[in-house]
Design an enzyme around this catalytic site. Structure first.
Site, PDB file in Angstrom:
ATOM      1  N   GLU A 198       0.781  -1.226   0.000  1.00 23.92           N
ATOM      2  CA  GLU A 198       0.000   0.000   0.000  1.00 23.92           C
ATOM      3  C   GLU A 198       0.821   1.290   0.000  1.00 23.92           C
ATOM      4  OE1 GLU A 198      -3.428   0.089  -0.136  1.00 23.92           O
ATOM      5  OE2 GLU A 198      -3.258  -2.068  -0.475  1.00 23.92           O
TER       6      GLU A 198
ATOM      7  N   SER B 134     -40.742 -35.770  42.129  1.00 19.35           N
ATOM      8  CA  SER B 134     -40.108 -36.178  43.382  1.00 19.35           C
ATOM      9  C   SER B 134     -38.759 -35.522  43.626  1.00 19.35           C
ATOM     10  CB  SER B 134     -39.941 -37.700  43.398  1.00 19.35           C
ATOM     11  OG  SER B 134     -41.201 -38.324  43.307  1.00 19.35           O
TER      12      SER B 134
END
Length: 798
Positions: A101, A468
């Site tokens: 770049e 239960s």
């Protein structure tokens, strides 16, 4: 003077006048141009954004969820970005981006005319854009301060700001902004997120070849995506490596070797890396506390999740539900549609699906239609038609109108429509919660068999009757009401009348055992003795007591709560059991241990929330009785754990829900199995039969490398020999004698002379108790029940 001389003199004078005029005009033009330039510069510069925001750069960064070992298990974000200091980015990664770049980045002042000219020549030679002319500084300004819209005005502003930015920030600071902000495709912003997305690595782990691949992306992330366009990505990588060699960052041989290096692209990951139900629950907690903006704050959320235990729990649930489905032959039918219901169903599907064609691996609900192809059933969903690809016992049993889940196999529609496969995931669901009983740390959480098909969390969101499994809470209340494990309650018929209706609770085996101790009643999960204990304590005090143990779900004030008729979540009831395992200290479930910001500073810390719930003596007595549940009661399938363990089974009416919650001194785990809709699991599928084996499978694996520990006996507990049947004190070694635990001072005295024990007939109570006050038992049908729940105790021996 001659005439020719006068003519030349006139010409010279005219020439001087013309030159003076041209000088004047040129000067005016220069002044005009300078003035125009100055006015343009003044106009542009007075409307430029401030550079101050760049010195305080804080872009949206991903929030990560971490397990207790520091591994990332999930993340959420607006932009997937991990901020990393410039010094943590390897030098060759920086150089790869500079070569691609802006190789003169460290020498220019923000704008590089030579780079612009070189880019123009390269692009013209290539017949397209292969190199940009903007410097990295200009790109930072454009991305962070200006609009991406192309115009001469924006370009001029970009140059002015770039020159200014170079005077305000150092080169490394500008490069830091660029490498952390730039978009590199596939939802990744910045080099750290891109390294994770494309290679499954942190930025400091990638190679030169991988760095060059990343550096080739900024020009066109989608066009050069290695996931979609590998040849283009590879060509771009070669260009970056050649540029690195040209500018002297690497040697030519290094470039060649990097070009040849194989690159592996791992499968793409979503927000949920692992433990999806756990991560989604944590996401909600974070959003509730910090709002949706938390997704962009770059938080690191540390949790109590144990990845290995999570995998064990998920495997146990999947395996257990498959075994259950195979045993009961549930089949894969979701529901059946009558002929007149099919068209409206498909029309609704078509509206929902729209024009979006299905893709491979999509899971959809399909309707079986008339006819077949070589024995394979035809199907339809929305406006699409298809066929199941395989014929087996399950598909042969399908009928027109049956709705099943099916997965798309072919990428395109064929002559017979879409080729699909019946979903193999079991319809029966399971859930699990794994806790450290000492701290409440949630080590694992399973909310269902498949997060992809259902995100509903059955461990934290689903309210189900525990049956239960709720009884230990009632027995704890009785123990705190001056009873002992050796106290006797009569298991005999009892009925209650309210509003001219009669409720007669029964035991699972439809038998009555007569006088039984509390230990025997809980070990074999007897319903009637449990009701009588609740009656003795009183419904209103019992509700208050249960609330103090940590139950927050609604509790109707009636006796049926003793049998688990009130709906609770799995995590809620499992957390109550921590008090039994932890000397009476209740530990609130803890998911998040701490939260740090993007800089690593702690912004929130969550220490364990542990507080007294019951006495250590009560906790030990309940634990002792629950050990018998596993050793010789309803939970004997868990006995193979072969270490001290306590637990309780739970089964509801018609076998709709199966539970098992059990613990050792180190670990507590609760498991639930059932269907999302009201549907029986099948004959005999009690908590001891359907859920306990899953608990055992998980616990044996999770504790394989842990020492075998026994439960500590509190100092306030006294052990004395009693007769198992009567609860009376006896001599050690006597027939039927066991060592029973008592709160010191409550142990029975020695009885020298035998007294006649009451027979069931002598102890039987009136068939109808007409003195039952309305506020104590109010006839109320629990959700999905036509009458008060008569919860089954699990079948003795399970």
């Amino acid at each position: 003077m001659s005439q020719p001389e006068d003519r030349w003199g006139a010409l010279r004078r005219t020439g001087r006048a013309i030159r003076n005029f041209l000088y004047f005009v040129t000067l005016l033009a220069i002044v005009a141009v300078v003035a125009a330039g100055a006015m343009t510069y003044w106009d542009l510069s007075t409307n430029l954004p401030s550079l101050d925001s760049l010195s305080q750069y804080q872009p949206p960064a991903s929030t990560q969820i971490l397990a207790n070992d520091g591994s990332v298990v999930g993340e959420f974000y607006f932009e997937k970005r991990y901020l990393v200091p410039i010094e943590r980015i390897p030098q060759f990664v920086r150089e790869a981006f500079l070569a691609a770049e802006d190789d003169q980045f460290y020498t220019h002042s923000g704008v590089d005319p030579i780079s612009i000219m070189r880019a123009a020549v390269s692009n013209a030679a290539a017949g397209g854009r292969v190199q940009g002319g903007s410097t990295i500084t200009q790109q930072v300004v454009k991305q962070l301060l200006l609009s991406p819209k192309k115009s001469y005005e924006r370009k001029l502003k970009e140059m002015i700001l770039s020159l200014r930015l170079e005077r305000q920030l150092s080169k490394d600071q500008i490069l830091y902004l660029y490498l952390n902000h730039i978009y590199l495709g596939s939802g990744a912003y910045g080099v750290a997120a891109a390294a994770n997305e494309y290679f499954g690595k942190s930025i400091d782990q990638i190679t030169l070849a991988e760095a060059a691949l990343l550096a080739g992306l900024p020009q066109a992330p989608s066009a050069y995506s290695p996931f979609k366009h590998w040849p283009r990505a590879k060509a771009r990588q070669r260009y970056v490596l050649e540029r690195m060699a040209e500018v002297g960052f690497i040697s030519g041989s290094e470039a060649v070797l990097a070009t040849r290096e194989p690159i592996s692209l791992p499968p793409r990951k979503g927000s949920f890396v692992t433990a999806p139900y756990y991560v989604e629950y944590v996401r909600r907690l974070i959003e509730d506390k910090y709002g949706a903006s938390a997704y962009g704050l770059g938080l690191r959320v540390y949790t109590a999740l144990d990845v290995k235990m999570q995998e064990m729990a998920e495997r146990a649930v999947r395996q257990g539900t498959r075994v259950l489905e195979q045993r009961q032959h549930y089949g894969g039918t979701l529901r059946h549609l009558e002929r007149e219901e099919i068209a409206p169903f498909l029309a609704t599907q078509e509206r929902v699906l729209g024009d979006k064609a299905p893709e491979v691996a999509d899971l959809v609900e399909v309707v079986i239609t008339n006819g077949n192809v070589k024995g394979a059933p035809r199907l339809q969903f929305g406006k699409y038609r298809g066929v199941l690809n395989a014929v087996d016992d399950r598909t042969r049993a399908l009928h027109p109108g049956d709705v099943i889940r099916a997965r798309v196999l072919s990428p395109t529609e064929g002559p017979e429509g879409w080729v699909m496969a019946a979903d193999e995931d079991p319809l029966v669901q399971g859930a699990a919660v794994v806790l450290d009983p000492l701290t409440g740390d949630v080590k694992a959480l399973v909310g269902g068999t498949n997060f992809d098909t259902s995100q509903f969390n059955r461990a934290t969101q689903s309210l189900r009757q525990p049956g239960s499994a709720f009884k230990p809470l009632i027995f704890a209340a009785a123990l705190d009401d001056n009873m002992t494990p050796a106290s006797v309650v009569v298991d005999a018929p009892i009925s209650f009348r309210d509003n001219n209706r009669l409720w007669s609770p029964k035991n699972y085996d439809n038998k009555f055992a007569g006088p039984v101790t509390l230990r025997e009643a809980l070990t074999h999960s007897r319903n009637v003795p449990t009701i009588k204990l609740a009656l003795k304590v009183g419904v209103k005090p019992l509700v208050t007591y249960i609330r103090s143990l940590g139950i927050h779900s609604p509790l109707p004030p009636n006796l049926s709560i003793a049998l688990g008729s009130s709906e609770v979540t799995l995590i809620e009831l499992s957390s109550v059991y921590t008090a039994f395992a932890n000397h009476g200290l209740h530990a609130e479930p803890r998911f998040i241990t701490k939260v740090t910001d993007s800089r690593g500073d702690i912004i929130d810390q969550a220490p364990p929330q542990v507080q007294p719930s019951i006495s250590p003596e009560t906790a030990y007595m309940i634990t002792s009785m629950l050990q018998d549940v596993i050793q010789r009661g309803t939970g004997t399938r868990a006995k193979a754990i072969e270490r001290p363990a306590a637990g309780k089974t739970g089964t509801t009416n018609d076998m709709n829900d199966a539970w098992f919650i059990g613990y050792t001194p180190q670990l507590l785990a609760g498991f639930w199995v059932g269907f999302d809709e009201k549907r029986t699991l099948g004959k005999g599928e009690t908590g001891g039969h359907a859920a306990a084996p899953i608990w055992l499978d998980f616990m044996k694996t999770a504790l394989a490398d842990q020492p075998v520990l026994d439960f500590d006996v509190p100092s306030g507990i006294t052990l004395v020999p009693v007769d198992r049947a009567s609860g009376r004190r006896t001599y050690p070694g006597s027939t039927g004698a066991i060592m029973e635990c008592f709160r010191s001072g409550s142990e029975p005295k020695m009885v020298l002379a035998a007294e006649p024990r009451p027979t069931p007939e002598d102890a039987a109570e009136p068939a109808v108790n007409t003195e039952m006050p309305t506020e104590t038992f109010r006839q109320r049908a629990p959700r999905n029940e036509a009458a008060p729940s008569q919860e089954h105790g699990d079948d003795t021996g399970f």
